[in-house]
Each structure stands twice: as structure tokens, then as C-alpha cells.
Scaffold this motif. Structure first.
Motif, short mmCIF file in Angstrom:
data_model
loop_
_atom_site.label_atom_id
_atom_site.label_comp_id
_atom_site.label_asym_id
_atom_site.label_seq_id
_atom_site.Cartn_x
_atom_site.Cartn_y
_atom_site.Cartn_z
N LYS A 45 -8.79 -9.29 -3.69
CA LYS A 45 -7.40 -9.43 -3.82
C LYS A 45 -7.33 -10.41 -4.24
O LYS A 45 -8.36 -11.14 -4.32
N LYS A 68 -8.10 1.48 -9.19
CA LYS A 68 -6.29 1.61 -8.41
C LYS A 68 -6.07 0.28 -8.85
O LYS A 68 -6.67 -0.52 -8.19
N GLN A 69 -4.85 0.09 -9.07
CA GLN A 69 -4.07 -0.73 -8.78
C GLN A 69 -2.91 -1.13 -8.38
O GLN A 69 -2.04 0.15 -7.75
N ASN A 70 -2.95 -1.87 -7.13
CA ASN A 70 -1.28 -2.35 -6.70
C ASN A 70 -0.87 -3.19 -6.99
O ASN A 70 -0.65 -4.56 -6.21
N LYS A 71 -0.14 -3.85 -7.72
CA LYS A 71 0.73 -5.08 -7.94
C LYS A 71 1.34 -5.49 -6.73
O LYS A 71 1.25 -6.42 -5.96
N GLU A 72 1.84 -5.18 -6.01
CA GLU A 72 2.56 -5.58 -5.08
C GLU A 72 1.64 -5.99 -3.75
O GLU A 72 1.70 -7.20 -3.10
N LYS A 73 0.66 -5.25 -3.41
CA LYS A 73 -0.61 -5.69 -2.83
C LYS A 73 -1.65 -6.72 -3.28
O LYS A 73 -2.72 -6.98 -2.53
N LYS A 74 -1.03 -7.09 -4.87
CA LYS A 74 -1.97 -8.23 -5.53
C LYS A 74 -3.78 -7.43 -5.34
O LYS A 74 -4.65 -8.44 -4.99
N GLU A 75 -3.79 -6.23 -5.36
CA GLU A 75 -4.99 -5.55 -5.27
C GLU A 75 -5.09 -4.17 -6.35
O GLU A 75 -4.49 -4.08 -7.01
#
Ligand code: EPZ
Length: 424
Positions: A45, A68-75
């Protein structure tokens, strides 16, 4: 190619508002390397989406990990189960100094690593002798070729040893600490680096089955275990971004608030800025830069943590061109981290280089916009700050170096009132 992008900066804008500090590059890179130690999925995170962490993710994918990348969640989620060997070859390794961090964990897990020489920025010859000496002491053998090297074991496991670092090395400390987690028996590391990122990594590993004591002090003791599990890791705020933004607010004679930071992690930076006469309000997790009198010039020597961070020497050197008086900047760690001052002098600063480790700065001097090229990420961000306070327009080339360590820096600084245009 990203490195052909440029920044065009109009100087003289007053800044105001808040800027949130991102997760620390030099924490995220290490936790990514540590994923190799286990087969389990790790959730990271407050992840910084910057070039260097993307390169490290690409390296992990090349090794066989699922990302797995989730830029909006900074995760970011890393599943390292697919990593089947220690082949670290090619251009990706040459571009990323931190790739050396993967060698120890891969060696501990697979017993053999084939690697081309790691790269990095131009701030100084980036040797890896201390890493390799450590692996050899723990029982590994090394074979050299013209392109790289192979590190391998003639036995099932590395053995714990006492290793005394001849120089304080941040990634050296982290690499051997991680490697010792899966070694046979006890390892004692002496003359260790004490950066907060090291303690953060050790705390995470301990939460997942490792047995590390003393991280954050000069002596770290690791008792080897058979395996460790994985969990959720929260990247700590970037103390170098924090210090950079404080110096930016001071250089721009503006009032800004820096949020989501840990003031304690700044070490000697705050006492020095106090001596400069900086008008700062220090909160629990924020720092407010306020308008005040012209800064006084104060000499500094960079030093390992908690001393004055070498990564904050370039912005501080720029800040001293705007302070009243003469200051000696002594860069004790790297031999190539002061040459950017030649480019500041083309803008009108008065910086004399005494030797590769020392410059004398006289201030205050007005700066005029010029075309500059960023040699490494910390000199690069310093050129951005110089452009923000210079008369006229400044162009900065090779801004890939800046994107290596600062996420969306133009977007974030423009939201404070800067005028930075990214030219594709
Ligand atoms: C880390 O680099 C940081 N990088 C650097 O930040 C930081 O400037 C540096 O520590 C010092 O604080 C990362 O954490 C990824 P060192 P590192 O090993 O670990 C010598 C940035 O801008 N040395 O502490 O590579 C070396 O030559 C980067 O984010 C050996 O001689 O630096 C240097 O003189 C730049 N042999 C000294 O130790 C070795 O095997 C300190 O380097 C290793 C290092």
C-alpha cells in the motif's frame, strides 16, 4: 522515448496550498526485492508509481512473478510463486542499480544467480564489492564473465556469519539482512546503515516469520528460519520528497503545507534549516513552510542517516544560492554528486568547486532561465526548483531521471501554482 521528454518552466510563481508526500522510493524498491524470499502474495500500500519501481516490477515479472497494479488505490500486489530461477540479465538490470537487491534473496532461494552488471545514475561509481564479499563469507562462490557474474552455492544453504561492513552501505545492509533471513544459523551485521526504510523492512519481515533484531542501529542480528510468509506492507512516506518540498517552499519564498510526512525521519535536516532561520511549523504528520526573513548561509557535510542526507544535498546547495552569506557544502558519500553546480552557475549562481566532494556557495544570487540537462534524479529535481525561482524560462532535458523518483512531479507542483509544462 521517455528520456526525450523535457520540462519548460516559467520562474517566479508564488506557491500556495498543500502537497502530499508519496510513499518512499527507497522503501518500495526493497520490499519488492524481498518478495522473492517467499511464495506468498504480498499487498503493498501507499506504493509510489515512479519509473524506478516500474523497472523493478518489470524485473520481477521477467523472473516469473505475477503483478497487479492499481494506481488509483496506490496499491500493488506481487505473487512471486512463479519465480523459478535466478536469471537477472539484460537492459533492465543495467538501468536499475537497485536490481542488486534481488541477488541475495534469489541466491538464498535457488542457490544460483546469473546477473549482468547493475546500472544506476551518474553520481558515482556504484560498486557491489561489499554485497559480493558478504555472499562469499556466507558460503557462496562467484564466477566472472565479461558481461556479468554468477553467484552460486556448493551446498544447500547459506550459513550465518558475522559480517563487518568496511563502509556504511544502505542497500548493502538491506541486501545482506534479507539474505540472512533464510540462511542457516545466526548472522551478525556490523557497521550497518540506519535509514528508517531499513527498520520498516525488518519490521515487515519479522511480522511474517523472520527473526531480525537491531534494524535501525549499527548492529543487526538475524537468526535464519526455513521460510517466511507474506502479508500487507505500507510504504512509509518519502523523507527525501519531504525535505525537497520544504526547500522548494523556502526557495520560492512561499507558504505551503507538506502533508502525510514523518518529520522525525528528516534527521539533521530540520536542525540545519532552523540554523538557516527557516520559518517552519512542524506538526505530527505535516510541515508548514511560512514566509520569513532571508535565510542565512549555513555549511553542511552530508552523512549517513541520521546525518544530513546526501539525497537532499543538491536541493540544499540550490537553496544556499538564495541565502545570505558563504557556505561550504561537503558531499562526503558520492564523488559525482556536485557536478550539477556547473549548470546552476550558467543560471547566475556563484558556486566554486574546490574538489569533487566540496563546493563553496556565495549568496544571494539572482538566477536566469537556461536550458539544463538532469544527470540524476536529485540534481534533476534541483534543476526544477532552480527553474521555479529563476527569471524567465528554463528548459530541462532528460527528465526520465526526474520521473525515476518523483511521481507526476509537474502535475503536483503545478497544483501548488508552479508553471511547468511537460513537452513530449
Ligand atoms: C542508497 O544507495 C540509496 N538508493 C541512494 O539514493 C542514497 O543516496 C544512498 O543509499 C546513500 O544514502 C537506494 O536506496 C536504492 P550506498 P546505495 O551503498 O545503497 C559505497 C536516490 O537518489 N559502496 O549506501 O547504492 C558506495 O560507493 C539514491 O534515491 C561500496 O563501496 O548507496 C558509496 O560510496 C541515489 N561498495 C557508499 O558505499 C558496495 O558494495 C554508500 O553507498 C556498496 C556501496
Amino acid at each position: 522515448m521517455k528520456s526525450e521528454q523535457k520540462f519548460k518552466i516559467k520562474g517566479g510563481q508564488e506557491l500556495k496550498g498543500e502537497i502530499r508526500v508519496n510513499g518512499a522510493k527507497n522503501s518500495a524498491l526493497k520490499i519488492l526485492a524481498s518478495t522473492v524470499l517467499t511464495d506468498q502474495e504480498i499487498i503493498i500500500k501507499n506504493f509510489p508509481f515512479i519509473e524506478d519501481t516500474q523497472r523493478m516490477l518489470e524485473l520481477l515479472e521477467k523472473l516469473g512473478a505475477k503483478i497487479k497494479q492499481n494506481k488509483e488505490k496506490k496499491e500493488v500486489i506481487v505473487s512471486p510463486g512463479g519465480i523459478k530461477n535466478g536469471r537477472l540479465k539484460g537492459e533492465l538490470v543495467e538501468r536499475l542499480r537497485a536490481s542488486i537487491l534481488l541477488v541475495g534473496p534469489l541466491l538464498a532461494k535457488f542457490g544460483e544467480v546469473n546477473m549482468t552488471y547493475p546500472g544506476g545514475c551518474l553520481i558515482g561509481k556504484r560498486p557491489i564489492d561489499i554485497f559480493l564479499d558478504g555472499f562469499k563469507k556466507m558460503g557462496a562462490k562467484i564466477e566472472w564473465s565479461d558481461k556479468g557474474f554468477k553467484v552460486f552455492l556448493n551446498k544447500s544453504k547459506l550459513t550465518g556469519e558475522t559480517i563487518f561492513f568496511p563502509k556504511i552501505t544502505v542497500t548493502g545492509t538491506e541486501a545482506l539482512m534479507m539474505t540472512a533471513v533464510l540462511a542457516e544459523g545466526k548472522t551478525v551485521l556490523k557497521n550497518c546503515a540506519m535509514e528508517p526504510e531499513i527498520k520498516s523492512l525488518a519490521d515487515y519481515l519479522n511480522k511474517n516469520g523472520a527473526d531480525i533484531n537491531g534494524a535501525g542501529t549499527p548492529t543487526i542480528t538475524i537468526k535464519g528460519v526455513d521460510k517466511i510468509s507474506a502479508g500487507t506492507f505500507e510504504v512509509i512516506p518519502d523523507r527525501i520528497e519531504t525535505g525537497t518540498f520544504i526547500m522548494m517552499g523556502l526557495a520560492c519564498k512561499s507558504e505551503i503545507t507538506i502533508t502525510n510526512c514523518i518529520p522525525d525521519h528528516l534527521g539533521a535536516i530540520l536542525p540545519v534549516l532552523k540554523k538557516n532561520g527557516a520559518n517552519l511549523e512542524i506538526g505530527k504528520d505535516f510541515i508548514r513552510v511560512k514566509k520569513g526573513k532571508m535565510l542565512r548561509a549555513v555549511s553542511v557535510s552530508t552523512h549517513e542517516y541520521p546525518g544530513f542526507a546526501t539525497d537532499l544535498q543538491p536541493p540544499y546547495t540550490l537553496l544556499m544560492t538564495q541565502a545570505n552569506g558563504v557556505s561550504l557544502i561537503h558531499e562526503t558519500i558520492f564523488e559525482g554528486r556536485l557536478f550539477f553546480t556547473d549548470q546552476l552557475n550558467t543560471m547566475g549562481s556563484a558556486i566554486v568547486m574546490c574538489d569533487p566532494h566540496r563546493v563553496v556557495v556565495s549568496g544571494p544570487t539572482g538566477l536566469y532561465g537556461k536550458t539544463l540537462t538532469s544527470p540524476d534524479l536529485r540534481a534533476g529535481i534541483t534543476m526544477v526548483l532552480a527553474g521555479m525561482i529563476a527569471f524567465g524560462e528554463t528548459t530541462i532535458e532528460n527528465i526520465y531521471q526526474i520521473d525515476r523518483g518523483y511521481e507526476d512531479i509537474d502535475g503536483r507542483l503545478n497544483s501548488l501554482g508552479a508553471s511547468i509544462e511537460r513537452i513530449k
